[in-house]
Design a protein around this motif. Structure first.
Motif, PDB file in Angstrom:
ATOM      1  N   LEU A   1       0.769  -1.256   0.013  1.00  0.00           N
ATOM      2  CA  LEU A   1      -0.028  -0.044  -0.021  1.00  0.00           C
ATOM      3  C   LEU A   1       0.807   1.472   0.055  1.00  0.00           C
ATOM      4  CD1 LEU A   1      -2.884  -0.879   2.408  1.00  0.00           C
ATOM      5  CD2 LEU A   1      -3.140  -0.756  -0.015  1.00  0.00           C
ATOM      6  N   GLY A   2       1.976   1.223   0.807  1.00  0.00           N
ATOM      7  CA  GLY A   2       2.905   2.530   0.801  1.00  0.00           C
ATOM      8  C   GLY A   2       3.412   2.746  -0.390  1.00  0.00           C
ATOM      9  N   GLN A   3       3.953   1.401  -1.214  1.00  0.00           N
ATOM     10  CA  GLN A   3       4.482   1.828  -2.559  1.00  0.00           C
ATOM     11  C   GLN A   3       3.432   2.102  -3.308  1.00  0.00           C
ATOM     12  OE1 GLN A   3       6.011  -2.226  -3.226  1.00  0.00           O
ATOM     13  NE2 GLN A   3       8.212  -1.729  -2.511  1.00  0.00           N
ATOM     14  N   SER A   4       2.220   1.642  -3.444  1.00  0.00           N
ATOM     15  CA  SER A   4       1.427   2.388  -4.334  1.00  0.00           C
ATOM     16  C   SER A   4       1.003   3.795  -4.436  1.00  0.00           C
ATOM     17  CB  SER A   4       0.020   1.334  -4.416  1.00  0.00           C
ATOM     18  OG  SER A   4      -0.384   1.606  -3.245  1.00  0.00           O
ATOM     19  N   ILE A   5       1.142   4.225  -2.746  1.00  0.00           N
ATOM     20  CA  ILE A   5       0.729   5.436  -2.526  1.00  0.00           C
ATOM     21  C   ILE A   5       1.923   6.420  -2.875  1.00  0.00           C
ATOM     22  CG2 ILE A   5       0.526   7.040  -0.819  1.00  0.00           C
ATOM     23  CD1 ILE A   5      -1.358   5.090   0.607  1.00  0.00           C
ATOM     24  N   TYR A   6       3.165   5.918  -2.854  1.00  0.00           N
ATOM     25  CA  TYR A   6       4.492   6.482  -3.297  1.00  0.00           C
ATOM     26  C   TYR A   6       4.581   6.822  -4.817  1.00  0.00           C
ATOM     27  CZ  TYR A   6       9.254   7.425  -4.067  1.00  0.00           C
ATOM     28  OH  TYR A   6      10.640   7.980  -4.616  1.00  0.00           O
ATOM     29  N   TYR A   7       3.991   5.527  -5.377  1.00  0.00           N
ATOM     30  CA  TYR A   7       3.960   5.824  -7.060  1.00  0.00           C
ATOM     31  C   TYR A   7       3.153   6.815  -7.431  1.00  0.00           C
ATOM     32  CZ  TYR A   7       2.417   4.724 -11.494  1.00  0.00           C
ATOM     33  OH  TYR A   7       2.276   4.689 -12.868  1.00  0.00           O
ATOM     34  N   ALA A   8       1.963   6.726  -6.719  1.00  0.00           N
ATOM     35  CA  ALA A   8       0.633   8.002  -7.269  1.00  0.00           C
ATOM     36  C   ALA A   8       1.003   9.217  -7.206  1.00  0.00           C
ATOM     37  CB  ALA A   8      -0.509   7.354  -6.460  1.00  0.00           C
TER      38      ALA A   8
ATOM     39  N   HIS B   1       4.475  10.531  -6.628  1.00  0.00           N
ATOM     40  CA  HIS B   1       5.617  10.977  -7.136  1.00  0.00           C
ATOM     41  C   HIS B   1       5.745  10.877  -8.771  1.00  0.00           C
ATOM     42  CE1 HIS B   1       6.808  10.787  -3.056  1.00  0.00           C
ATOM     43  NE2 HIS B   1       8.035  11.431  -3.234  1.00  0.00           N
ATOM     44  N   PHE B   2       5.014  10.014  -9.194  1.00  0.00           N
ATOM     45  CA  PHE B   2       4.972  10.055 -10.893  1.00  0.00           C
ATOM     46  C   PHE B   2       3.568  10.828 -11.279  1.00  0.00           C
ATOM     47  CE2 PHE B   2       7.593   6.940  -9.406  1.00  0.00           C
ATOM     48  CZ  PHE B   2       8.753   7.000 -10.339  1.00  0.00           C
ATOM     49  N   PRO B   3       3.269  12.060 -11.205  1.00  0.00           N
ATOM     50  CA  PRO B   3       1.951  12.654 -11.425  1.00  0.00           C
ATOM     51  C   PRO B   3       1.750  12.597 -13.161  1.00  0.00           C
ATOM     52  CG  PRO B   3       3.584  14.333 -11.045  1.00  0.00           C
ATOM     53  CD  PRO B   3       4.215  13.010 -10.821  1.00  0.00           C
ATOM     54  N   ASN B   4       2.914  12.578 -14.029  1.00  0.00           N
ATOM     55  CA  ASN B   4       2.675  12.480 -15.367  1.00  0.00           C
ATOM     56  C   ASN B   4       2.256  11.035 -16.050  1.00  0.00           C
ATOM     57  OD1 ASN B   4       3.505  15.056 -15.257  1.00  0.00           O
ATOM     58  ND2 ASN B   4       5.710  14.610 -15.597  1.00  0.00           N
ATOM     59  N   ASP B   5       2.154  10.121 -15.315  1.00  0.00           N
ATOM     60  CA  ASP B   5       1.727   8.834 -16.088  1.00  0.00           C
ATOM     61  C   ASP B   5       0.293   9.078 -16.288  1.00  0.00           C
ATOM     62  OD1 ASP B   5       4.287   7.626 -15.751  1.00  0.00           O
ATOM     63  OD2 ASP B   5       3.830   6.437 -14.097  1.00  0.00           O
ATOM     64  N   SER B   6      -0.254   8.243 -16.985  1.00  0.00           N
ATOM     65  CA  SER B   6      -1.742   8.192 -17.386  1.00  0.00           C
ATOM     66  C   SER B   6      -2.577   7.621 -16.195  1.00  0.00           C
ATOM     67  CB  SER B   6      -1.839   7.622 -18.748  1.00  0.00           C
ATOM     68  OG  SER B   6      -1.669   6.219 -18.566  1.00  0.00           O
ATOM     69  N   ARG B   7      -3.669   8.107 -16.143  1.00  0.00           N
ATOM     70  CA  ARG B   7      -4.806   7.597 -15.285  1.00  0.00           C
ATOM     71  C   ARG B   7      -4.990   5.972 -15.369  1.00  0.00           C
ATOM     72  NH1 ARG B   7      -8.061  11.373 -12.486  1.00  0.00           N
ATOM     73  NH2 ARG B   7      -7.728  13.378 -12.998  1.00  0.00           N
TER      74      ARG B   7
ATOM     75  N   MET C   1      -4.347   0.748 -13.177  1.00  0.00           N
ATOM     76  CA  MET C   1      -3.816  -0.720 -13.196  1.00  0.00           C
ATOM     77  C   MET C   1      -2.970  -1.008 -12.001  1.00  0.00           C
ATOM     78  SD  MET C   1      -3.598  -1.310 -17.094  1.00  0.00           S
ATOM     79  CE  MET C   1      -1.653  -1.484 -17.345  1.00  0.00           C
ATOM     80  N   VAL C   2      -2.089  -0.123 -11.700  1.00  0.00           N
ATOM     81  CA  VAL C   2      -0.992  -0.320 -10.283  1.00  0.00           C
ATOM     82  C   VAL C   2      -1.959  -0.600  -9.231  1.00  0.00           C
ATOM     83  CG1 VAL C   2       0.791   0.711  -9.209  1.00  0.00           C
ATOM     84  CG2 VAL C   2       0.928   0.885 -11.637  1.00  0.00           C
ATOM     85  N   LEU C   3      -2.774   0.666  -8.927  1.00  0.00           N
ATOM     86  CA  LEU C   3      -3.544   0.366  -7.798  1.00  0.00           C
ATOM     87  C   LEU C   3      -4.442  -0.818  -7.724  1.00  0.00           C
ATOM     88  CD1 LEU C   3      -4.479   4.274  -7.545  1.00  0.00           C
ATOM     89  CD2 LEU C   3      -2.657   2.886  -6.249  1.00  0.00           C
ATOM     90  N   ALA C   4      -5.020  -1.304  -9.071  1.00  0.00           N
ATOM     91  CA  ALA C   4      -5.850  -2.401  -8.963  1.00  0.00           C
ATOM     92  C   ALA C   4      -5.039  -3.567  -8.377  1.00  0.00           C
ATOM     93  CB  ALA C   4      -6.375  -2.524 -10.205  1.00  0.00           C
TER      94      ALA C   4
END
Length: 68
Positions: A28-35, A37-43, A48-51
């Motif tokens: 969960l922490g890694q997915s929040i970090y990803y969301a 720190h990488f704002p330019n990735d598409s929704r 898909m990462v969060l799912a």
């Protein structure tokens, strides 16, 4: 007093529960970090990462609790 055999049967399950819960928290922490720190990735990619990191393990855990 509890039966020592019953107490020894519960111990591995509780240890496994604590370990699995810790690993789930790390995911969960890694997915929040990803969301964050990488704002330019598409929704779509973020979804898909969060799912994969949130929904799939949660559903598998729920199914395991229901069927076993």
């Amino acid at each position: 007093m509890s039966n020592p055999l019953v107490m020894s049967a519960w111990a591995p399950g509780l240890i496994g529960l604590a370990f699995a819960g810790s690993l789930y928290g790390v995911a969960l922490g890694q997915s929040i970090y990803y969301a964050r720190h990488f704002p330019n990735d598409s929704r779509l990619i973020k979804f898909m990462v969060l799912a994969i990191l949130w929904v799939v393990p949660l559903c598998m855990s729920s199914a395991n609790d229901v069927f076993f």
